[in-house]
Scaffold this motif. Sequence first.
Motif, PDB file in Angstrom:
ATOM      1  N   LYS A   1      58.490   5.272  26.894  1.00  0.00           N
ATOM      2  CA  LYS A   1      59.093   5.099  28.220  1.00  0.00           C
ATOM      3  C   LYS A   1      58.089   4.819  29.343  1.00  0.00           C
ATOM      4  O   LYS A   1      58.232   3.880  30.085  1.00  0.00           O
ATOM      5  CB  LYS A   1      59.914   6.342  28.590  1.00  0.00           C
ATOM      6  N   LEU A   2      57.097   5.693  29.500  1.00  0.00           N
ATOM      7  CA  LEU A   2      56.198   5.589  30.657  1.00  0.00           C
ATOM      8  C   LEU A   2      54.820   6.124  30.310  1.00  0.00           C
ATOM      9  O   LEU A   2      54.698   7.320  30.048  1.00  0.00           O
ATOM     10  CB  LEU A   2      56.782   6.392  31.831  1.00  0.00           C
ATOM     11  N   PRO A   3      53.802   5.334  30.248  1.00  0.00           N
ATOM     12  CA  PRO A   3      53.722   3.908  30.511  1.00  0.00           C
ATOM     13  C   PRO A   3      54.372   3.019  29.459  1.00  0.00           C
ATOM     14  O   PRO A   3      54.713   1.889  29.734  1.00  0.00           O
ATOM     15  CB  PRO A   3      52.235   3.623  30.591  1.00  0.00           C
ATOM     16  N   GLY A   4      54.532   3.515  28.205  1.00  0.00           N
ATOM     17  CA  GLY A   4      55.215   2.721  27.193  1.00  0.00           C
ATOM     18  C   GLY A   4      54.293   2.172  26.125  1.00  0.00           C
ATOM     19  O   GLY A   4      53.185   2.677  25.902  1.00  0.00           O
ATOM     20  N   SER A   5      54.747   1.122  25.479  1.00  0.00           N
ATOM     21  CA  SER A   5      54.040   0.525  24.353  1.00  0.00           C
ATOM     22  C   SER A   5      52.588   0.201  24.707  1.00  0.00           C
ATOM     23  O   SER A   5      52.306  -0.324  25.779  1.00  0.00           O
ATOM     24  CB  SER A   5      54.755  -0.758  23.925  1.00  0.00           C
TER      25      SER A   5
ATOM     26  N   LEU B   1      56.871  20.825  18.767  1.00  0.00           N
ATOM     27  CA  LEU B   1      58.057  19.990  18.958  1.00  0.00           C
ATOM     28  C   LEU B   1      58.277  19.664  20.435  1.00  0.00           C
ATOM     29  O   LEU B   1      58.753  18.585  20.778  1.00  0.00           O
ATOM     30  CB  LEU B   1      59.303  20.662  18.361  1.00  0.00           C
ATOM     31  N   ILE B   2      57.911  20.584  21.304  1.00  0.00           N
ATOM     32  CA  ILE B   2      58.004  20.310  22.742  1.00  0.00           C
ATOM     33  C   ILE B   2      56.946  19.277  23.129  1.00  0.00           C
ATOM     34  O   ILE B   2      57.238  18.309  23.835  1.00  0.00           O
ATOM     35  CB  ILE B   2      57.847  21.603  23.563  1.00  0.00           C
ATOM     36  N   ALA B   3      55.717  19.453  22.647  1.00  0.00           N
ATOM     37  CA  ALA B   3      54.651  18.489  22.938  1.00  0.00           C
ATOM     38  C   ALA B   3      55.020  17.096  22.437  1.00  0.00           C
ATOM     39  O   ALA B   3      54.659  16.088  23.062  1.00  0.00           O
ATOM     40  CB  ALA B   3      53.336  18.959  22.327  1.00  0.00           C
ATOM     41  N   ALA B   4      55.755  17.032  21.322  1.00  0.00           N
ATOM     42  CA  ALA B   4      56.173  15.738  20.776  1.00  0.00           C
ATOM     43  C   ALA B   4      57.102  14.992  21.732  1.00  0.00           C
ATOM     44  O   ALA B   4      57.112  13.754  21.758  1.00  0.00           O
ATOM     45  CB  ALA B   4      56.852  15.932  19.424  1.00  0.00           C
ATOM     46  N   LEU B   5      57.852  15.722  22.534  1.00  0.00           N
ATOM     47  CA  LEU B   5      58.714  15.061  23.528  1.00  0.00           C
ATOM     48  C   LEU B   5      57.868  14.280  24.527  1.00  0.00           C
ATOM     49  O   LEU B   5      58.233  13.176  24.935  1.00  0.00           O
ATOM     50  CB  LEU B   5      59.588  16.093  24.249  1.00  0.00           C
ATOM     51  N   PHE B   6      56.737  14.848  24.929  1.00  0.00           N
ATOM     52  CA  PHE B   6      55.840  14.141  25.853  1.00  0.00           C
ATOM     53  C   PHE B   6      55.227  12.920  25.183  1.00  0.00           C
ATOM     54  O   PHE B   6      55.105  11.868  25.804  1.00  0.00           O
ATOM     55  CB  PHE B   6      54.747  15.081  26.380  1.00  0.00           C
ATOM     56  N   SER B   7      54.849  13.066  23.921  1.00  0.00           N
ATOM     57  CA  SER B   7      54.305  11.915  23.188  1.00  0.00           C
ATOM     58  C   SER B   7      55.311  10.779  23.156  1.00  0.00           C
ATOM     59  O   SER B   7      54.959   9.612  23.361  1.00  0.00           O
ATOM     60  CB  SER B   7      53.960  12.315  21.750  1.00  0.00           C
ATOM     61  N   TYR B   8      56.565  11.118  22.893  1.00  0.00           N
ATOM     62  CA  TYR B   8      57.621  10.100  22.885  1.00  0.00           C
ATOM     63  C   TYR B   8      57.728   9.414  24.249  1.00  0.00           C
ATOM     64  O   TYR B   8      57.733   8.185  24.337  1.00  0.00           O
ATOM     65  CB  TYR B   8      58.969  10.726  22.507  1.00  0.00           C
ATOM     66  N   LEU B   9      57.812  10.217  25.299  1.00  0.00           N
ATOM     67  CA  LEU B   9      57.960   9.638  26.638  1.00  0.00           C
ATOM     68  C   LEU B   9      56.804   8.708  26.981  1.00  0.00           C
ATOM     69  O   LEU B   9      57.015   7.607  27.493  1.00  0.00           O
ATOM     70  CB  LEU B   9      58.069  10.745  27.690  1.00  0.00           C
ATOM     71  N   LEU B  10      55.580   9.142  26.704  1.00  0.00           N
ATOM     72  CA  LEU B  10      54.408   8.344  27.064  1.00  0.00           C
ATOM     73  C   LEU B  10      54.310   7.065  26.238  1.00  0.00           C
ATOM     74  O   LEU B  10      53.928   6.022  26.749  1.00  0.00           O
ATOM     75  CB  LEU B  10      53.137   9.177  26.916  1.00  0.00           C
ATOM     76  N   GLY B  11      54.671   7.138  24.991  1.00  0.00           N
ATOM     77  CA  GLY B  11      54.542   5.972  24.124  1.00  0.00           C
ATOM     78  C   GLY B  11      55.698   4.995  24.196  1.00  0.00           C
ATOM     79  O   GLY B  11      55.528   3.813  23.923  1.00  0.00           O
TER      80      GLY B  11
ATOM     81  N   ASP C   1      48.731  -2.046  31.123  1.00  0.00           N
ATOM     82  CA  ASP C   1      49.145  -2.740  32.351  1.00  0.00           C
ATOM     83  C   ASP C   1      49.113  -1.843  33.571  1.00  0.00           C
ATOM     84  O   ASP C   1      50.155  -1.561  34.168  1.00  0.00           O
ATOM     85  CB  ASP C   1      50.546  -3.340  32.165  1.00  0.00           C
ATOM     86  N   VAL C   2      47.945  -1.359  33.937  1.00  0.00           N
ATOM     87  CA  VAL C   2      47.816  -0.530  35.122  1.00  0.00           C
ATOM     88  C   VAL C   2      47.372  -1.431  36.260  1.00  0.00           C
ATOM     89  O   VAL C   2      46.350  -2.101  36.177  1.00  0.00           O
ATOM     90  CB  VAL C   2      46.777   0.608  34.920  1.00  0.00           C
ATOM     91  N   SER C   3      48.168  -1.461  37.320  1.00  0.00           N
ATOM     92  CA  SER C   3      47.772  -2.219  38.503  1.00  0.00           C
ATOM     93  C   SER C   3      48.170  -1.435  39.726  1.00  0.00           C
ATOM     94  O   SER C   3      48.834  -0.424  39.639  1.00  0.00           O
ATOM     95  CB  SER C   3      48.431  -3.607  38.502  1.00  0.00           C
ATOM     96  N   GLY C   4      47.776  -1.887  40.864  1.00  0.00           N
ATOM     97  CA  GLY C   4      48.099  -1.190  42.104  1.00  0.00           C
ATOM     98  C   GLY C   4      46.853  -0.697  42.789  1.00  0.00           C
ATOM     99  O   GLY C   4      45.746  -0.864  42.331  1.00  0.00           O
ATOM    100  N   ALA C   5      47.072  -0.057  43.902  1.00  0.00           N
ATOM    101  CA  ALA C   5      45.966   0.435  44.705  1.00  0.00           C
ATOM    102  C   ALA C   5      45.456   1.755  44.164  1.00  0.00           C
ATOM    103  O   ALA C   5      46.160   2.473  43.473  1.00  0.00           O
ATOM    104  CB  ALA C   5      46.418   0.615  46.154  1.00  0.00           C
TER     105      ALA C   5
END
Length: 121
Positions: free
Chosen positions: A49-53, A37-47, A115-119
Amino acid sequence: MLTVGQAAEIRRTYTQSDLTEFAALSGSVGDTVPEPLIAALFSYLLGVKLPGSGTNYLKQELAFKAPAPLDTPLIARVEVTRLRPDKHLVDLWASCTAPDGTVLCEGRSLVKAKDVSGAFV
């Protein structure tokens, strides 16, 4: 545009009711928040919030340092530590803490984002 140091977090409190529902699926019950359930919080954030969809998990390494208590707000956070635009890869540091600052879980995530960009970093 993603940048190194960019972060997202979520707060979530798990209750006995959540554990009962989890036990119905997994067959196990304890008196602390189960690690999945804790690991699922990271899955939520990554999918979401950041980086997102459009984010795809490639690798995750987590170390669980302390039990996560029920009925306590848990703070899960991910932070961009490295961008590799040539391969659309994002390295992130993930952590989950209790309100008193106790580190419950921490580790790395590697994802592929559209959408990864930057240096290079």
